[in-house]
Enzyme design. Structure first.
Site, short mmCIF file in Angstrom:
data_model
loop_
_atom_site.label_atom_id
_atom_site.label_comp_id
_atom_site.label_asym_id
_atom_site.label_seq_id
_atom_site.Cartn_x
_atom_site.Cartn_y
_atom_site.Cartn_z
N PHE A 30 0.85 -1.19 0.00
CA PHE A 30 0.00 0.00 0.00
C PHE A 30 0.89 1.25 0.00
CE2 PHE A 30 -1.83 -3.55 2.34
CZ PHE A 30 -2.98 -3.79 1.60
N HIS A 153 -2.48 0.61 12.77
CA HIS A 153 -2.92 2.00 12.79
C HIS A 153 -3.98 2.29 13.85
CE1 HIS A 153 -0.35 2.65 9.55
NE2 HIS A 153 -1.16 2.63 8.54
MG MG Z 1 1.21 2.23 5.31
#
Ligand code: MG
Length: 218
Positions: A30, A153
């Site tokens: 990503f 995250h």
């Molecule tokens: Mg990343």
């Protein structure tokens, strides 16, 4: 890949040399090309020594870092439990069924990383560490000249990873944070909150490329 790696290359960025660009393009991940270039740029300008990447996935960013480390004379440690973050699990947007290990029934990205490092010829530059950041935080003591934060995250883990490893950066060391979105409508808050905390704690912002932000340690 329909677009060549050069299609979106930033003006002034140091091109990722062959064969690294081809391996990176063929590796799942990503990391848009312009952000990969910015990561490579920051790494090429960094000090030799020990570099740590938190959040490996299949190794797209690791190839960028390894290529730079080869140039600079640094060693890269890349840290991941290799079973995927929340957004990679079944039913989530970024789940890839081809990465499920039939033995465990869980996501397993370690073989993909090993293949990427093999294809890039980077086995001697990159040390692979398969563990959670919480495990490694209990014993890590090596000074770092470069830290790339791109792991889980959630607020709790993103803050943990910053607190656990940024303190090991030497003065003038490089901190790079991925997936920093200033506007809530563009993405999750934790990496942005970590960036704000780093600035509050004396890190100097150097550059922003997409969601990739580079800072210098105090
Ligand atoms: Mg990343």
């Amino acid at each position: 890949m329909s677009d060549s790696p050069d299609a979106f290359r930033q003006t002034g960025a140091v091109p990722l040399p062959s064969p690294f660009a081809d391996v990176a393009a063929a590796t799942k991940g990503f990391l848009p090309v312009d952000e990969g270039d910015a990561l490579h740029d920051a790494a090429v300008a960094a000090q030799p020594g020990t570099w740590l990447e938190v959040g490996t996935y299949c190794g797209k960013s690791t190839v960028h870092l390894g290529a730079a480390a080869r140039t600079v004379g640094a060693q890269v440690v890349t840290l991941d439990h290799h079973r995927g973050s929340e957004e990679n699990q079944p039913g989530w947007e970024w789940h890839d069924t081809s990465l499920v290990d039939p033995h465990t029934g869980r996501l397993e990205t370690l073989p993909s990383l090993r293949h990427a490092l093999w294809d890039a010829g980077l086995d001697d530059v990159v040390s692979v560490l398969a563990a959670t950041t919480q495990q490694v935080a209990t014993w890590w003591s090596t000074p770092l000249t470069f830290l790339f934060l791109d792991g889980n995250h959630t607020e709790e883990v993103a803050q943990h990873d910053y607190a656990a490893f940024a303190k090991h950066l030497v003065p003038g060391g490089t901190l790079v944070i991925h997936d920093v979105f200033e506007r809530p409508e563009d993405g999750g808050r934790p990496p942005y909150n970590v960036w704000c905390r780093a600035v509050e704690e004396g890190f100097t912002p150097v550059s922003t490329t997409g969601s990739l932000r580079v800072l210098t340690a105090p």
